[in-house]
Design a protein around this motif. Structure first.
Motif, PDB file in Angstrom:
ATOM      1  N   HIS A   1       0.814  -1.221   0.000  1.00 18.51           N
ATOM      2  CA  HIS A   1       0.000   0.000   0.000  1.00 18.51           C
ATOM      3  C   HIS A   1       0.853   1.280   0.000  1.00 18.51           C
ATOM      4  O   HIS A   1       0.562   2.234  -0.735  1.00 18.51           O
ATOM      5  N   HIS A   2       1.900   1.311   0.818  1.00 21.78           N
ATOM      6  CA  HIS A   2       2.661   2.548   1.017  1.00 21.78           C
ATOM      7  C   HIS A   2       3.858   2.700   0.079  1.00 21.78           C
ATOM      8  O   HIS A   2       4.399   3.804  -0.041  1.00 21.78           O
ATOM      9  N   CYS A   3       4.291   1.601  -0.559  1.00 24.29           N
ATOM     10  CA  CYS A   3       5.399   1.650  -1.536  1.00 24.29           C
ATOM     11  C   CYS A   3       6.642   2.355  -0.990  1.00 24.29           C
ATOM     12  O   CYS A   3       7.078   3.384  -1.548  1.00 24.29           O
ATOM     13  N   PRO A   4       7.247   1.834   0.070  1.00 25.99           N
ATOM     14  CA  PRO A   4       8.471   2.465   0.576  1.00 25.99           C
ATOM     15  C   PRO A   4       9.641   2.239  -0.387  1.00 25.99           C
ATOM     16  O   PRO A   4       9.563   1.406  -1.287  1.00 25.99           O
ATOM     17  N   ASP A   5      10.715   2.981  -0.176  1.00 27.47           N
ATOM     18  CA  ASP A   5      11.928   2.787  -0.973  1.00 27.47           C
ATOM     19  C   ASP A   5      12.732   1.590  -0.471  1.00 27.47           C
ATOM     20  O   ASP A   5      13.383   0.896  -1.251  1.00 27.47           O
ATOM     21  N   VAL A   6      12.689   1.379   0.846  1.00 25.43           N
ATOM     22  CA  VAL A   6      13.471   0.307   1.461  1.00 25.43           C
ATOM     23  C   VAL A   6      12.651  -0.380   2.553  1.00 25.43           C
ATOM     24  O   VAL A   6      11.993   0.292   3.349  1.00 25.43           O
ATOM     25  N   ALA A   7      12.724  -1.713   2.580  1.00 27.14           N
ATOM     26  CA  ALA A   7      12.153  -2.493   3.682  1.00 27.14           C
ATOM     27  C   ALA A   7      13.309  -2.984   4.541  1.00 27.14           C
ATOM     28  O   ALA A   7      14.228  -3.635   4.041  1.00 27.14           O
ATOM     29  N   VAL A   8      13.271  -2.632   5.816  1.00 28.13           N
ATOM     30  CA  VAL A   8      14.277  -3.108   6.767  1.00 28.13           C
ATOM     31  C   VAL A   8      13.635  -4.233   7.565  1.00 28.13           C
ATOM     32  O   VAL A   8      12.638  -4.032   8.258  1.00 28.13           O
ATOM     33  N   LEU A   9      14.199  -5.428   7.441  1.00 26.15           N
ATOM     34  CA  LEU A   9      13.651  -6.611   8.086  1.00 26.15           C
ATOM     35  C   LEU A   9      14.573  -7.022   9.219  1.00 26.15           C
ATOM     36  O   LEU A   9      15.714  -7.421   8.985  1.00 26.15           O
ATOM     37  N   ASN A  10      14.085  -6.904  10.440  1.00 27.26           N
ATOM     38  CA  ASN A  10      14.902  -7.205  11.612  1.00 27.26           C
ATOM     39  C   ASN A  10      14.778  -8.677  11.967  1.00 27.26           C
ATOM     40  O   ASN A  10      13.680  -9.174  12.207  1.00 27.26           O
ATOM     41  N   MET A  11      15.908  -9.388  11.970  1.00 25.63           N
ATOM     42  CA  MET A  11      15.899 -10.822  12.250  1.00 25.63           C
ATOM     43  C   MET A  11      16.690 -11.105  13.516  1.00 25.63           C
ATOM     44  O   MET A  11      17.863 -10.747  13.618  1.00 25.63           O
ATOM     45  N   GLU A  12      16.031 -11.743  14.472  1.00 23.92           N
ATOM     46  CA  GLU A  12      16.697 -12.160  15.698  1.00 23.92           C
ATOM     47  C   GLU A  12      16.651 -13.676  15.783  1.00 23.92           C
ATOM     48  O   GLU A  12      15.907 -14.333  15.059  1.00 23.92           O
ATOM     49  N   PHE A  13      17.442 -14.246  16.677  1.00 27.52           N
ATOM     50  CA  PHE A  13      17.477 -15.697  16.822  1.00 27.52           C
ATOM     51  C   PHE A  13      16.092 -16.224  17.186  1.00 27.52           C
ATOM     52  O   PHE A  13      15.449 -15.742  18.100  1.00 27.52           O
ATOM     53  N   GLY A  14      15.611 -17.201  16.427  1.00 26.29           N
ATOM     54  CA  GLY A  14      14.281 -17.759  16.656  1.00 26.29           C
ATOM     55  C   GLY A  14      13.182 -17.015  15.920  1.00 26.29           C
ATOM     56  O   GLY A  14      12.052 -17.473  15.863  1.00 26.29           O
ATOM     57  N   HIS A  15      13.504 -15.855  15.359  1.00 30.29           N
ATOM     58  CA  HIS A  15      12.540 -15.048  14.608  1.00 30.29           C
ATOM     59  C   HIS A  15      13.016 -14.959  13.156  1.00 30.29           C
ATOM     60  O   HIS A  15      13.788 -14.081  12.809  1.00 30.29           O
ATOM     61  N   VAL A  16      12.569 -15.895  12.332  1.00 27.10           N
ATOM     62  CA  VAL A  16      13.112 -15.969  10.967  1.00 27.10           C
ATOM     63  C   VAL A  16      12.063 -15.683   9.886  1.00 27.10           C
ATOM     64  O   VAL A  16      12.294 -15.943   8.711  1.00 27.10           O
ATOM     65  N   LYS A  17      10.911 -15.117  10.280  1.00 28.74           N
ATOM     66  CA  LYS A  17       9.913 -14.760   9.264  1.00 28.74           C
ATOM     67  C   LYS A  17      10.435 -13.684   8.315  1.00 28.74           C
ATOM     68  O   LYS A  17       9.979 -13.572   7.182  1.00 28.74           O
ATOM     69  N   ALA A  18      11.402 -12.912   8.789  1.00 26.40           N
ATOM     70  CA  ALA A  18      12.011 -11.875   7.943  1.00 26.40           C
ATOM     71  C   ALA A  18      12.629 -12.497   6.696  1.00 26.40           C
ATOM     72  O   ALA A  18      12.609 -11.901   5.616  1.00 26.40           O
ATOM     73  N   TYR A  19      13.173 -13.696   6.843  1.00 27.24           N
ATOM     74  CA  TYR A  19      13.795 -14.393   5.713  1.00 27.24           C
ATOM     75  C   TYR A  19      12.766 -14.715   4.631  1.00 27.24           C
ATOM     76  O   TYR A  19      12.971 -14.425   3.452  1.00 27.24           O
ATOM     77  N   GLU A  20      11.640 -15.286   5.018  1.00 32.21           N
ATOM     78  CA  GLU A  20      10.578 -15.619   4.056  1.00 32.21           C
ATOM     79  C   GLU A  20       9.985 -14.354   3.445  1.00 32.21           C
ATOM     80  O   GLU A  20       9.689 -14.301   2.249  1.00 32.21           O
ATOM     81  N   LEU A  21       9.813 -13.319   4.284  1.00 33.64           N
ATOM     82  CA  LEU A  21       9.270 -12.066   3.786  1.00 33.64           C
ATOM     83  C   LEU A  21      10.216 -11.433   2.766  1.00 33.64           C
ATOM     84  O   LEU A  21       9.775 -10.886   1.748  1.00 33.64           O
ATOM     85  N   ALA A  22      11.513 -11.524   3.016  1.00 38.93           N
ATOM     86  CA  ALA A  22      12.501 -10.970   2.081  1.00 38.93           C
ATOM     87  C   ALA A  22      12.373 -11.626   0.710  1.00 38.93           C
ATOM     88  O   ALA A  22      12.413 -10.943  -0.325  1.00 38.93           O
ATOM     89  N   LYS A  23      12.203 -12.935   0.684  1.00 38.40           N
ATOM     90  CA  LYS A  23      12.063 -13.648  -0.593  1.00 38.40           C
ATOM     91  C   LYS A  23      10.779 -13.237  -1.313  1.00 38.40           C
ATOM     92  O   LYS A  23      10.777 -13.026  -2.529  1.00 38.40           O
ATOM     93  N   THR A  24       9.692 -13.106  -0.551  1.00 38.14           N
ATOM     94  CA  THR A  24       8.412 -12.692  -1.140  1.00 38.14           C
ATOM     95  C   THR A  24       8.499 -11.277  -1.707  1.00 38.14           C
ATOM     96  O   THR A  24       8.045 -11.003  -2.824  1.00 38.14           O
ATOM     97  N   LEU A  25       9.111 -10.377  -0.946  1.00 37.51           N
ATOM     98  CA  LEU A  25       9.230  -8.988  -1.389  1.00 37.51           C
ATOM     99  C   LEU A  25      10.077  -8.866  -2.648  1.00 37.51           C
ATOM    100  O   LEU A  25       9.763  -8.078  -3.541  1.00 37.51           O
ATOM    101  N   ARG A  26      11.151  -9.645  -2.718  1.00 40.57           N
ATOM    102  CA  ARG A  26      12.002  -9.554  -3.893  1.00 40.57           C
ATOM    103  C   ARG A  26      11.251 -10.000  -5.157  1.00 40.57           C
ATOM    104  O   ARG A  26      11.402  -9.408  -6.227  1.00 40.57           O
ATOM    105  N   LYS A  27      10.392 -11.016  -5.029  1.00 38.72           N
ATOM    106  CA  LYS A  27       9.605 -11.484  -6.179  1.00 38.72           C
ATOM    107  C   LYS A  27       8.585 -10.436  -6.603  1.00 38.72           C
ATOM    108  O   LYS A  27       8.411 -10.175  -7.790  1.00 38.72           O
ATOM    109  N   ARG A  28       7.905  -9.851  -5.629  1.00 40.52           N
ATOM    110  CA  ARG A  28       6.811  -8.923  -5.947  1.00 40.52           C
ATOM    111  C   ARG A  28       7.283  -7.523  -6.316  1.00 40.52           C
ATOM    112  O   ARG A  28       6.642  -6.836  -7.110  1.00 40.52           O
TER     113      ARG A  28
END
Length: 204
Positions: free
Chosen positions: A43-70
């Protein structure tokens, strides 16, 4: 430069958003739900998505792959305390091009994060750089993680289909690679475990 932040820890997101705003970046939102993050970024079309990944929190990884495709032109930065994603049990080779990884273990690393964010939209097709622990083999990393999960050498040997002696030798070589000197008064497994903790969670 409009920035959107995602991370599974809401408090960390707020802290990171505040820090980046103080460094002069326009943070337009931060959320701790990956589905909401995808909708907000769409919706907001930012220039950059910052995905914070901590140990045990790896949804950022899947989101990064989805964002790169879209969104091929979107700058994507993964902010993490360990720039070797294998310690999060993620194969770095599986990351798409143009996803930048920045280690933020200390307050001083925020300047580096800001600089990377500013470059991110220009590097959407660049292959990710090797992390600083690239000299550790995948087998060494897997063995270290099993050890940190409390497995004895005999258990690791069964899981890895090698001899117990091979496990001992691999851990000894890993200690040398990480600069851990052998000392009779210090338990090598404890020192290796501490090193992995530091790799995952930043310096003590």
């Amino acid at each position: 430069m409009r920035i959107f932040i995602f991370g599974e820890n809401g408090f960390t997101n707020l802290t990171l958003a505040s820090s980046l705003s103080m460094l002069g970046l326009d943070v337009i939102g931060e959320v701790d739900n990956d589905v909401v993050a995808l909708n907000q970024i769409t919706h907001h079309c930012p220039d950059v998505a910052v995905l914070n990944m901590e140990f045990g929190h790896v949804k950022a990884y899947e989101l990064a792959k989805t964002l790169r495709k879209r969104f091929p032109a979107l700058g994507i930065v993964i902010a993490t305390k360990s720039d070797d994603l294998r310690f999060y049990e993620i194969d770095p080779k599986s990351l798409p091009k143009g996803i930048l990884i920045v280690r933020i273990a200390k307050h001083g690393d925020l300047d580096h994060l800001r600089d990377t964010i500013l470059l991110a939209p220009l590097q959407t097709d660049i292959k990710s750089k090797d992390h600083r622990y690239a000299n550790l083999s995948d087998e060494q990393v897997k063995t270290l993680l099993l050890m940190c999960h409390g497995k004895a050498n005999s258990e690791i040997a069964k899981i890895r289909y090698v001899s117990e002696k091979s496990v001992e030798q691999m851990l000894a070589r890993t200690a040398i690679t990480l600069g851990i000197d052998y000392g009779r008064k210090q338990n090598q497994r404890v020192r290796l475990t501490n090193s992995v903790y530091e790799l995952i969670n930043g310096e003590k």
